[in-house]
Design a protein around this motif. Sequence first.
Motif, PDB file in Angstrom:
ATOM      1  N   ILE A   1       0.749  -1.182   0.014  1.00  0.00           N
ATOM      2  CA  ILE A   1      -0.029   0.088   0.124  1.00  0.00           C
ATOM      3  C   ILE A   1       0.899   1.262  -0.108  1.00  0.00           C
ATOM      4  CG2 ILE A   1      -1.602   1.311   1.208  1.00  0.00           C
ATOM      5  CD1 ILE A   1      -2.802  -1.262   2.591  1.00  0.00           C
ATOM      6  N   GLY A   2       1.923   1.216   1.051  1.00  0.00           N
ATOM      7  CA  GLY A   2       2.915   2.325   1.032  1.00  0.00           C
ATOM      8  C   GLY A   2       3.763   2.547  -0.205  1.00  0.00           C
ATOM      9  N   ALA A   3       4.529   1.563  -0.737  1.00  0.00           N
ATOM     10  CA  ALA A   3       5.175   1.383  -1.773  1.00  0.00           C
ATOM     11  C   ALA A   3       4.870   2.075  -2.915  1.00  0.00           C
ATOM     12  CB  ALA A   3       6.040   0.175  -1.995  1.00  0.00           C
ATOM     13  N   ILE A   4       3.548   1.601  -3.125  1.00  0.00           N
ATOM     14  CA  ILE A   4       2.684   2.205  -4.575  1.00  0.00           C
ATOM     15  C   ILE A   4       1.987   3.214  -4.297  1.00  0.00           C
ATOM     16  CG2 ILE A   4       1.169   1.264  -5.996  1.00  0.00           C
ATOM     17  CD1 ILE A   4       1.798  -1.404  -5.672  1.00  0.00           C
ATOM     18  N   GLY A   5       1.140   3.228  -3.315  1.00  0.00           N
ATOM     19  CA  GLY A   5       0.338   4.531  -2.950  1.00  0.00           C
ATOM     20  C   GLY A   5       0.942   5.723  -2.841  1.00  0.00           C
ATOM     21  N   PHE A   6       2.082   5.585  -2.060  1.00  0.00           N
ATOM     22  CA  PHE A   6       2.536   7.102  -1.651  1.00  0.00           C
ATOM     23  C   PHE A   6       3.304   7.722  -2.821  1.00  0.00           C
ATOM     24  CE2 PHE A   6       2.708   7.719   3.059  1.00  0.00           C
ATOM     25  CZ  PHE A   6       2.924   9.051   3.009  1.00  0.00           C
ATOM     26  N   GLY A   7       3.686   6.733  -3.782  1.00  0.00           N
ATOM     27  CA  GLY A   7       4.512   7.020  -4.848  1.00  0.00           C
ATOM     28  C   GLY A   7       3.952   8.409  -5.637  1.00  0.00           C
ATOM     29  N   GLY A   8       2.559   8.330  -5.302  1.00  0.00           N
ATOM     30  CA  GLY A   8       1.954   9.476  -6.314  1.00  0.00           C
ATOM     31  C   GLY A   8       2.414  11.082  -5.443  1.00  0.00           C
ATOM     32  N   MET A   9       2.450  11.043  -4.219  1.00  0.00           N
ATOM     33  CA  MET A   9       2.678  12.275  -3.536  1.00  0.00           C
ATOM     34  C   MET A   9       4.202  12.615  -3.923  1.00  0.00           C
ATOM     35  SD  MET A   9       3.339  13.037   0.723  1.00  0.00           S
ATOM     36  CE  MET A   9       4.728  12.089   0.454  1.00  0.00           C
ATOM     37  N   PHE A  10       5.085  11.569  -4.033  1.00  0.00           N
ATOM     38  CA  PHE A  10       6.575  12.023  -4.387  1.00  0.00           C
ATOM     39  C   PHE A  10       6.679  12.337  -5.759  1.00  0.00           C
ATOM     40  CE2 PHE A  10       7.493   9.264  -0.418  1.00  0.00           C
ATOM     41  CZ  PHE A  10       8.151  10.293   0.159  1.00  0.00           C
ATOM     42  N   CYS A  11       5.764  11.592  -6.675  1.00  0.00           N
ATOM     43  CA  CYS A  11       5.842  12.058  -8.133  1.00  0.00           C
ATOM     44  C   CYS A  11       5.708  13.553  -8.240  1.00  0.00           C
ATOM     45  CB  CYS A  11       4.834  11.188  -8.955  1.00  0.00           C
ATOM     46  SG  CYS A  11       4.530  11.607 -10.492  1.00  0.00           S
TER      47      CYS A  11
ATOM     48  N   ASN B   1       9.363   6.905  -3.162  1.00  0.00           N
ATOM     49  CA  ASN B   1      10.290   8.115  -3.391  1.00  0.00           C
ATOM     50  C   ASN B   1      11.109   7.796  -4.645  1.00  0.00           C
ATOM     51  OD1 ASN B   1      11.143  10.401  -3.211  1.00  0.00           O
ATOM     52  ND2 ASN B   1      12.646  10.053  -1.248  1.00  0.00           N
ATOM     53  N   ALA B   2      11.297   6.409  -4.875  1.00  0.00           N
ATOM     54  CA  ALA B   2      12.131   6.184  -6.313  1.00  0.00           C
ATOM     55  C   ALA B   2      11.098   5.849  -7.145  1.00  0.00           C
ATOM     56  CB  ALA B   2      12.910   5.204  -5.951  1.00  0.00           C
ATOM     57  N   LEU B   3      10.000   5.102  -7.228  1.00  0.00           N
ATOM     58  CA  LEU B   3       9.017   4.859  -8.187  1.00  0.00           C
ATOM     59  C   LEU B   3       8.396   6.173  -8.599  1.00  0.00           C
ATOM     60  CD1 LEU B   3       7.455   2.673  -9.534  1.00  0.00           C
ATOM     61  CD2 LEU B   3       5.851   2.396  -7.719  1.00  0.00           C
TER      62      LEU B   3
END
Length: 397
Positions: free
Chosen positions: A223-233, A351-353
């Motif tokens: 959930i975090g590894a994928i869902g949080f990617g949007g904010m970092f993007c 943060n990388a994705l």
Amino acid sequence: MPATAPAIDDARPNAPVAVIHFALAMGGFAIGTTEFATMSLVPYFAKGLGIDAPTAGHVISAYALGVVVGAPLLAVAAAKLSRRMLLIALMTAFALFNGLSALAPSYYWMLLFRFLSGLPHGAYFGIASLVAASLVPTNQRSQAVGRVMLGLTVATILGVPLANWLGQAVGWRWGFGVVAVLALLTVLLVALFAPRDTPEPGVSPLTELSALANKRVWLTLGIGAIGFGGMFCVYTYLASTLLDVTRASAASLPLVLAVFGVGMTLGNIIAPRFADRALMPTAAVLLAGSVVSLALYPLAAPHFWSICLDVFAIGFTGALGAVLQTRLMDVAGKAQALAAALNHSAFNTANALGPWLGGIAIAAGYGWTSTGWVGAALALAGLGVLGLAVLDDRRIA
């Protein structure tokens, strides 16, 4: 007292819970300052080390790699240490390596020191969250974790501008030096106020590794590894969007970044109160809010006030981190330390994705605002993983 609480000795300091939470949050403040400020110091240390900006960006990647690698390794290796002593050791190492970053004589030394600086990051947040949660009733754990995370979010408002100002006024090395000082202050506060605990009976590196065989742990991390990617993007390319799409002045950039930090801070104050009553529904609402706010980003970008409001909303959904940290406490069994640390490996994977996928969209000619659509897709995918986790919970029940 929650099941995650370690055994406490009679020598435990007689400090109010709020003071202990503040001491733990100070570590988050130091970590948040260096994690976000390094991005704003890229032009300065690139020039100082004689490299171009894209090459200097590898320094940020080295830190993130250190977080991903260090979180599980340190949590497993230190399974038999008391949490108080582990926190002191982690922050001491963090101070040392940030101090060495400030003294780095070349690009390659800088890469090494930033990688080493990242190693304690995830383990510190994971263990600090467990300590914070162990001091409150079970129905207040998310709020306790949120208070530790406040250190990181406040860093985006105060610590990052301070480090950036020092970098401009007296040299980029001071931007890393001030983080070393903050880390040493954390060591002092933790030594003075953190509970004097003994390792939980029966916990060993082998029991910590049991988390890797736990499907519920992996789904939560997903959930975090994928869902949080949007904010970092969006955050990674926010400055470029403001300058080229919003046509904002360079002087206004710190204001918008501070708005993002205010959103994260309020999110970590408000959302955990709901998570303590209904954890997974709160996570779902935060992810749904992330989908909406990220999808609106391309529409909000042309106007300064609308992008400020949208960036605030995106920052608010960052409270998902504290919610998932509590979720891991519920599903990790005896592998508490490893699961808690892996949460931050997952966030650095995001943060990388996110920036990588956003960069692909920008390079393909879709423009700076396309990061909003990419981010919304990632948040939606994270919501899908959350749905799988809920279905798995129902199957087990």
